[in-house]
Design a protein around this motif. Structure first.
Motif, short mmCIF file in Angstrom:
data_model
loop_
_atom_site.label_atom_id
_atom_site.label_comp_id
_atom_site.label_asym_id
_atom_site.label_seq_id
_atom_site.Cartn_x
_atom_site.Cartn_y
_atom_site.Cartn_z
N ALA A 241 30.96 51.69 90.85
CA ALA A 241 30.40 50.39 91.19
C ALA A 241 31.38 49.27 90.87
O ALA A 241 31.49 48.28 91.62
N ALA A 242 32.11 49.40 89.76
CA ALA A 242 33.10 48.38 89.42
C ALA A 242 34.21 48.34 90.45
O ALA A 242 34.67 47.26 90.86
N GLU A 243 34.67 49.49 90.90
CA GLU A 243 35.70 49.53 91.94
C GLU A 243 35.23 48.86 93.22
O GLU A 243 36.03 48.27 93.97
N ALA A 244 33.94 48.94 93.49
CA ALA A 244 33.37 48.33 94.70
C ALA A 244 33.18 46.82 94.54
O ALA A 244 32.68 46.16 95.46
N GLY A 245 33.56 46.27 93.38
CA GLY A 245 33.46 44.83 93.17
C GLY A 245 32.08 44.36 92.78
O GLY A 245 31.77 43.17 92.92
N LEU A 246 31.24 45.26 92.28
CA LEU A 246 29.85 44.92 91.98
C LEU A 246 29.63 44.44 90.56
O LEU A 246 28.50 44.09 90.21
N GLY A 247 30.66 44.42 89.73
CA GLY A 247 30.48 43.94 88.38
C GLY A 247 31.55 44.45 87.43
O GLY A 247 32.52 45.10 87.84
N ILE A 248 31.34 44.15 86.14
CA ILE A 248 32.26 44.55 85.07
C ILE A 248 31.68 45.77 84.37
O ILE A 248 30.49 45.80 84.03
N ALA A 249 32.52 46.75 84.15
CA ALA A 249 32.08 47.98 83.50
C ALA A 249 32.71 48.11 82.11
O ALA A 249 33.84 47.65 81.88
N SER A 250 32.00 48.75 81.22
CA SER A 250 32.54 49.15 79.92
C SER A 250 32.38 50.66 79.82
O SER A 250 31.27 51.16 79.68
N SER A 251 33.51 51.36 79.93
CA SER A 251 33.46 52.83 80.00
C SER A 251 34.62 53.43 79.20
O SER A 251 35.63 52.76 78.95
N PRO A 252 34.51 54.70 78.82
CA PRO A 252 35.59 55.35 78.08
C PRO A 252 36.86 55.46 78.91
O PRO A 252 36.82 55.52 80.14
N ASP A 253 37.99 55.50 78.21
CA ASP A 253 39.28 55.54 78.89
C ASP A 253 39.44 56.77 79.79
O ASP A 253 40.09 56.70 80.83
N PHE A 254 38.82 57.90 79.41
CA PHE A 254 38.99 59.09 80.24
C PHE A 254 38.29 58.95 81.59
O PHE A 254 38.64 59.62 82.55
N VAL A 255 37.32 58.04 81.70
CA VAL A 255 36.67 57.76 82.97
C VAL A 255 37.45 56.68 83.74
O VAL A 255 37.56 56.73 84.95
N MET A 256 38.03 55.74 83.00
CA MET A 256 38.73 54.61 83.60
C MET A 256 40.19 54.89 83.99
O MET A 256 40.76 54.19 84.81
N ALA A 257 40.81 55.89 83.38
CA ALA A 257 42.27 56.04 83.43
C ALA A 257 42.85 55.99 84.85
O ALA A 257 43.78 55.25 85.14
N GLU A 258 42.30 56.79 85.75
CA GLU A 258 42.85 56.85 87.11
C GLU A 258 42.67 55.53 87.84
O GLU A 258 43.58 55.07 88.56
N SER A 259 41.53 54.89 87.65
CA SER A 259 41.27 53.61 88.32
C SER A 259 42.20 52.53 87.82
O SER A 259 42.68 51.68 88.59
N LEU A 260 42.50 52.54 86.51
CA LEU A 260 43.43 51.56 85.95
C LEU A 260 44.85 51.82 86.41
O LEU A 260 45.58 50.88 86.77
N ALA A 261 45.24 53.07 86.44
CA ALA A 261 46.61 53.41 86.85
C ALA A 261 46.88 53.05 88.30
O ALA A 261 47.99 52.64 88.66
N SER A 262 45.86 53.18 89.14
CA SER A 262 46.03 52.89 90.57
C SER A 262 45.87 51.40 90.89
O SER A 262 46.18 50.98 92.01
N GLY A 263 45.38 50.62 89.92
CA GLY A 263 45.17 49.20 90.16
C GLY A 263 43.81 48.89 90.77
O GLY A 263 43.52 47.72 91.08
N ARG A 264 42.97 49.90 90.95
CA ARG A 264 41.64 49.64 91.50
C ARG A 264 40.78 48.86 90.50
O ARG A 264 39.84 48.19 90.89
N LEU A 265 41.11 49.00 89.21
CA LEU A 265 40.44 48.22 88.18
C LEU A 265 41.49 47.54 87.30
O LEU A 265 42.60 48.06 87.12
N ILE A 266 41.11 46.39 86.73
CA ILE A 266 41.97 45.63 85.83
C ILE A 266 41.34 45.63 84.44
O ILE A 266 40.15 45.32 84.27
N ARG A 267 42.14 45.97 83.45
CA ARG A 267 41.64 46.01 82.07
C ARG A 267 41.44 44.59 81.55
O ARG A 267 42.31 43.71 81.70
N LEU A 268 40.30 44.34 80.90
CA LEU A 268 39.93 43.02 80.42
C LEU A 268 39.70 43.04 78.91
O LEU A 268 39.33 44.07 78.35
N LEU A 269 39.89 41.91 78.28
CA LEU A 269 39.56 41.71 76.87
C LEU A 269 40.19 42.77 75.96
O LEU A 269 39.60 43.21 74.97
#
Length: 298
Positions: free
Chosen positions: A226-254
């Motif tokens: 849902a976060a990749e789709a632009g629907l909001g901000i997610a708080s999730s473990p790094d093992f779920v976020m890692a690929e999305s962050l590496a590809s730039g689909r998500l931006i790490r915040l705070l």
């Protein structure tokens, strides 16, 4: 153990025909061999051997004891050999419980590697976010993320996991970047009901911020989608976020406000001998689970 040594000497004396030959086979003296058999006779309260200066022979009771005892010693030796061999080659079945997202994303590839390395070990793995009762439900071990709550279990730390707050470039372009945790109250947040208190997100210095959003999921991967789709901000473990962050689909915040990483633990019942099959699995996971993303990465 002294009784077993004496019994083994008695059997060897009858097999070889003399104390001297039995002592030579078992690496002791003739005098010690005779003492061991005499001690065995004293313990049993019966004469086992007829002794003369020229020869020895079993008494009727001694022959009956020899016939039964020799088979028992053979079985004992076979059991001893089998146990030693199993100690050298781990084998058996391990029933394991693991969280759904961590299990499928991080653990499953490592378990596949383990299965290749230890073909004599069978794995029965259950992926669920439900906290199973290891003893009552017949599990040998559990892998859990976060501080263990059950103090009756032994915990071995395998790795760590970092909670990360992130959003898509499209969301941030439309709504702006939160600069502090308190800014999240003005944003659309994606709620993961797997958390103990899903509407309160934790940060450094024990900050707990109330967040809200129209989308609620009971799965971290769904929140990331849902976060990749632009629907909001997610708080999730790094093992779920890692690929999305590496590809730039998500931006790490705070990142500067992130709490310290959580531990990933192997748990097993206390008071239970840790079998070799379990020890090699725990060691394998500790050595091969991927390291988490660096904390406060900008």
């Amino acid at each position: 153990m002294d009784r077993l040594i004496a019994e083994r000497m008695f059997v060897t004396v009858l097999e070889t025909g003399s104390f001297a030959a039995a002592a030579l086979r078992l690496g002791t003296s003739s005098g010690q061999a005779s003492k061991l058999v005499s001690k065995l006779e004293s313990d049993l309260g019966v004469r086992l051997l007829h002794r003369t200066t020229r020869a020895l022979a079993a008494t009727e009771a001694g022959q009956a004891y020899f016939d039964r005892l020799r088979g028992l010693l053979d079985e004992f030796d076979a059991l001893d050999t089998q146990t030693r061999n199993e100690a050298l080659l781990p084998r058996g079945k391990i029933r394991l419980s693991a969280p759904l997202s961590f299990g499928t994303i991080r653990l499953a590839p490592r378990l596949a590697d383990f299965a290749k390395a230890y073909p004599e070990i069978a794995l029965d793995v259950h992926f669920s976010d439900r906290l199973v009762n290891l003893v009552d439900e017949g599990f040998d071990m559990a892998v859990r993320v976060g501080k263990p709550g059950d103090t009756t279990l032994i915990a071995r730390k395998l790795s760590t996991s970092q909670l990360i707050v992130a959003a898509s470039p499209s969301y941030l372009a439309a709504r702006g970047h939160p600069q502090t945790p308190q800014d999240l109250s003005q944003h659309e947040c994606l709620i993961d009901t797997n958390y103990r208190d899903p509407n309160r997100w934790s940060f450094t210095q024990s900050q707990r911020v109330v967040v809200n959003g129209r989308l609620t999921f009971s799965n971290a991967s769904a929140c990331v989608i849902a976060a990749e789709a632009g629907l909001g901000i997610a708080s999730s473990p790094d093992f779920v976020m890692a690929e999305s962050l590496a590809s730039g689909r998500l931006i790490r915040l705070l990142a500067d406000y992130e709490e310290s990483p959580m531990g990933v633990y192997a748990l097993y019942p206390s008071g239970r001998h840790l079998a070799l099959k379990m020890r090699v699995l725990i060691d394998f996971l500790a050595q091969n689970l991927p390291q988490p993303l660096p904390n406060r990465m900008k």
